[in-house]
Scaffold this motif. Structure first.
Motif, PDB file in Angstrom:
ATOM      1  N   PHE A   1       1.010  -1.221   0.103  1.00 19.23           N
ATOM      2  CA  PHE A   1       0.348   0.185   0.479  1.00 19.23           C
ATOM      3  C   PHE A   1       0.838   1.346  -0.120  1.00 19.23           C
ATOM      4  N   CYS A   2       2.231   1.350   0.296  1.00 23.68           N
ATOM      5  CA  CYS A   2       2.561   2.481   0.305  1.00 23.68           C
ATOM      6  C   CYS A   2       4.292   2.191  -0.191  1.00 23.68           C
ATOM      7  N   PRO A   3       4.524   2.844  -1.605  1.00 24.48           N
ATOM      8  CA  PRO A   3       5.660   2.678  -1.968  1.00 24.48           C
ATOM      9  C   PRO A   3       7.491   2.098  -1.788  1.00 24.48           C
ATOM     10  N   ASN A   4       7.445   2.724  -0.224  1.00 20.32           N
ATOM     11  CA  ASN A   4       8.808   2.372   1.015  1.00 20.32           C
ATOM     12  C   ASN A   4       8.364   1.314   2.028  1.00 20.32           C
ATOM     13  N   GLY A   5       7.202   1.095   2.169  1.00 19.80           N
ATOM     14  CA  GLY A   5       6.629   0.020   3.124  1.00 19.80           C
ATOM     15  C   GLY A   5       6.374   0.393   4.800  1.00 19.80           C
ATOM     16  N   GLY A   6       5.625   1.663   4.453  1.00 18.03           N
ATOM     17  CA  GLY A   6       6.372   2.152   6.178  1.00 18.03           C
ATOM     18  C   GLY A   6       5.202   3.316   6.297  1.00 18.03           C
ATOM     19  N   PHE A   7       4.636   4.155   5.566  1.00 20.32           N
ATOM     20  CA  PHE A   7       4.088   4.859   5.586  1.00 20.32           C
ATOM     21  C   PHE A   7       4.830   5.921   6.340  1.00 20.32           C
ATOM     22  N   TYR A   8       6.252   6.360   5.852  1.00 17.64           N
ATOM     23  CA  TYR A   8       7.130   6.943   6.489  1.00 17.64           C
ATOM     24  C   TYR A   8       8.001   7.792   5.811  1.00 17.64           C
ATOM     25  N   ASN A   9       8.146   8.914   6.354  1.00 17.60           N
ATOM     26  CA  ASN A   9       9.618   9.910   4.910  1.00 17.60           C
ATOM     27  C   ASN A   9      11.113  10.094   5.524  1.00 17.60           C
ATOM     28  N   TYR A  10      11.625   8.297   4.645  1.00 19.77           N
ATOM     29  CA  TYR A  10      13.122   8.661   6.000  1.00 19.77           C
ATOM     30  C   TYR A  10      13.997   9.913   5.639  1.00 19.77           C
ATOM     31  N   GLN A  11      13.647  10.235   4.667  1.00 22.70           N
ATOM     32  CA  GLN A  11      14.342  12.216   4.643  1.00 22.70           C
ATOM     33  C   GLN A  11      14.515  12.626   5.849  1.00 22.70           C
ATOM     34  N   LYS A  12      12.690  12.824   5.500  1.00 18.69           N
ATOM     35  CA  LYS A  12      12.303  13.869   6.991  1.00 18.69           C
ATOM     36  C   LYS A  12      12.229  13.596   8.439  1.00 18.69           C
ATOM     37  N   HIS A  13      12.332  12.118   8.172  1.00 21.67           N
ATOM     38  CA  HIS A  13      12.652  10.999   9.336  1.00 21.67           C
ATOM     39  C   HIS A  13      11.357  11.703  10.369  1.00 21.67           C
ATOM     40  N   GLU A  14      10.239  11.478   9.591  1.00 16.79           N
ATOM     41  CA  GLU A  14       8.590  11.823  10.067  1.00 16.79           C
ATOM     42  C   GLU A  14       7.775  10.842   9.235  1.00 16.79           C
ATOM     43  N   LEU A  15       6.352  10.430   9.859  1.00 12.13           N
ATOM     44  CA  LEU A  15       5.730   9.770   9.450  1.00 12.13           C
ATOM     45  C   LEU A  15       5.228  10.434   8.392  1.00 12.13           C
ATOM     46  N   CYS A  16       4.460   9.708   7.666  1.00  9.69           N
ATOM     47  CA  CYS A  16       4.296  10.414   5.967  1.00  9.69           C
ATOM     48  C   CYS A  16       2.542  10.629   5.622  1.00  9.69           C
ATOM     49  N   ARG A  17       1.654  11.370   5.929  1.00 12.04           N
ATOM     50  CA  ARG A  17      -0.008  11.432   5.940  1.00 12.04           C
ATOM     51  C   ARG A  17      -0.412  11.357   4.736  1.00 12.04           C
ATOM     52  N   LEU A  18       0.383  11.382   3.770  1.00 10.04           N
ATOM     53  CA  LEU A  18      -0.060  11.724   2.231  1.00 10.04           C
ATOM     54  C   LEU A  18      -0.565  10.447   1.449  1.00 10.04           C
ATOM     55  N   GLU A  19      -1.419  10.197   0.972  1.00  7.96           N
ATOM     56  CA  GLU A  19      -2.118   9.503  -0.503  1.00  7.96           C
ATOM     57  C   GLU A  19      -1.338   9.005  -1.337  1.00  7.96           C
ATOM     58  N   PRO A  20      -0.987   7.758  -0.916  1.00 11.46           N
ATOM     59  CA  PRO A  20       0.240   6.764  -1.453  1.00 11.46           C
ATOM     60  C   PRO A  20      -0.043   6.294  -2.947  1.00 11.46           C
TER      61      PRO A  20
END
Length: 414
Positions: free
Chosen positions: A138-157
């Motif tokens: 369901f999420c391209p990087n598998g975690g609903f997480y922004n690994y560059q900003k180090h925070e949860l991602c709330r964007l629609e996949p």
């Protein structure tokens, strides 16, 4: 069905333990075999876990590289998008199994098998189920997480904003490739729609993933198995270190723990290693770094600890480390947005802190310096875990019940 003993094709990227996902799949196979079922492990990447061979479990392992281990980036990209060899081999396996007593259980695909396995599973017409260890479906990087900003991602996949966001742990080109792979998996392959049944490993996952699941699917709750021994309540629960056990990576909150420990005046102890290990050692020379330890030594440190600190910044699935700590009577200080919080009753078996908030974590560490509180939470953690321990036997009993329900429903609807 009396004496239900199905053939279970367990699809997983690796045939050996490389992380929590593979660990659960392999131990589940071992448990199923011990209960009279016939598990067959289908995997892309070698080596094969020796315990599977010793238990007489059939393993179909293609001996491929996983995507990260492939020396050719181009070959890895092709394999990760559509692993033709895996699709053919799985199709051949499923074609030779009985129709009335076989179920396909997918544990993982994103690190080696690829969305290609959807085609032979669909063509087989066999009942199937998918365990949500992570969120790559369901999420391209598998975690609903922004690994560059180090925070949860709330964007629609796969929304325009998602495609435009550089959130991958490696680089933006890999994010684009992973997004294209997911678009193919969700589009032409219809991978998510292949399953009428999904297994959640924690209740919290349903809150995270519920709105992304196809309409009308059935969710089943089956905890991961935990290998733990009841050592009894601790005799000296108010001693020991504040420890972190796991991979040293930004999303696991290792920097957060180190900084909070410095502010609380305690020494953080890290068991494990990873990509930020060197930077962490340089920035926090007062911390203790033990590296990866043999399981028996890691368990001994966990038993002796005052508290396990689990500061993960992403959602997680069902962190085994949290459950292992509880089994040993070690209270857990846990982030309030990760699934690990489900195993911790705040103020009874451990403490919650506000995710990504260093002052909140420092406050929890300071509270846990209270000997009386540490002892009370230790006793609470031990008692709570052993009231209903998620042993391998219980895991297998529950998963067999799920299999039986799915197979029987499939049989009556055919």
């Amino acid at each position: 069905m009396a004496g239900f003993a199905p053939n279970v094709v367990i699809c997983i990227d690796h045939a050996s333990v490389t992380g929590g996902q593979a660990k659960v799949a392999i131990e589940s196979a071992l448990g199923l075999a011990a209960h009279g079922a016939r598990p067959i492990v289908f995997a892309s990447a070698a080596p094969v876990d020796e315990r599977l061979t010793a238990a007489g479990i059939e393993v179909v392992c293609l001996g491929q590289h996983d995507l990260l281990g492939n020396p050719s980036r181009i070959a890895a990209a092709f394999q990760g998008t559509w692993n033709l060899r895996a699709a053919k081999a799985l199709g051949d396996l499923l074609a030779r199994l009985p129709r009335d007593n076989t179920i396909v259980h997918v544990h993982g695909w994103a690190k080696a098998l690829s969305p290609a396995i959807a085609a032979p599973i669909r063509a087989s017409g066999l009942p199937r189920v998918y365990t949500l260890h992570e969120y790559f479906l369901f999420c391209p990087n598998g975690g609903f997480y922004n690994y560059q900003k180090h925070e949860l991602c709330r964007l629609e996949p796969l929304s325009a904003a998602c495609w435009a966001t550089a959130c991958d742990a490696v680089n933006y080109p890999r994010k684009i490739w992973r997004s294209a792979r997911l678009a193919y998996a969700r589009g032409p392959a219809k991978f998510a729609e292949l399953f009428d049944d999904y297994i959640c490993i924690s209740n919290y996952q349903e809150e995270i993933i519920g709105r992304y699941l196809p309409q009308g699917v059935r969710l089943h709750r089956v905890s991961n198995p935990v290998d733990a021994q009841d050592l009894g309540p601790k005799s000296d629960a108010a001693s020991g270190d504040f420890i972190f056990v796991g991979r040293l990576s930004p999303e696991k909150g290792a920097f957060l723990f180190a900084e909070a420990a410095a502010r609380a005046g305690v020494t953080p102890v890290f068991i494990g290693d990873g990509p930020i290990g060197e930077e962490l050692r340089g920035r926090y020379p007062q911390a203790r770094f033990l590296g990866w330890l043999p399981p028996s030594e890691a368990r001994a440190h966990m038993r002796a600890a005052r508290a396990l600190v689990f500061p993960s910044l992403w959602y997680e699935g069902q962190p085994l480390t949290v459950m292992e700590a509880k089994a040993m009577g070690t209270p857990v200080i846990v982030s309030d947005v990760c699934a690990g919080r489900e195993e911790v009753t705040n103020g009874e078996t451990g403490l919650w802190f506000t995710s990504a908030n260093v002052e909140s974590l420092a406050g929890a560490l300071t509270r846990m310096k209270d000997d009386a509180l540490a002892a009370r939470l230790s006793a609470g953690a031990h008692a709570a875990y052993w009231r209903d321990p998620p042993t391998l036997d219980r895991h297998v009993e529950r998963i067999l019940a799920v299999y039986e329900e799915i197979v029987e429903r499939h049989r009556t609807s055919s």
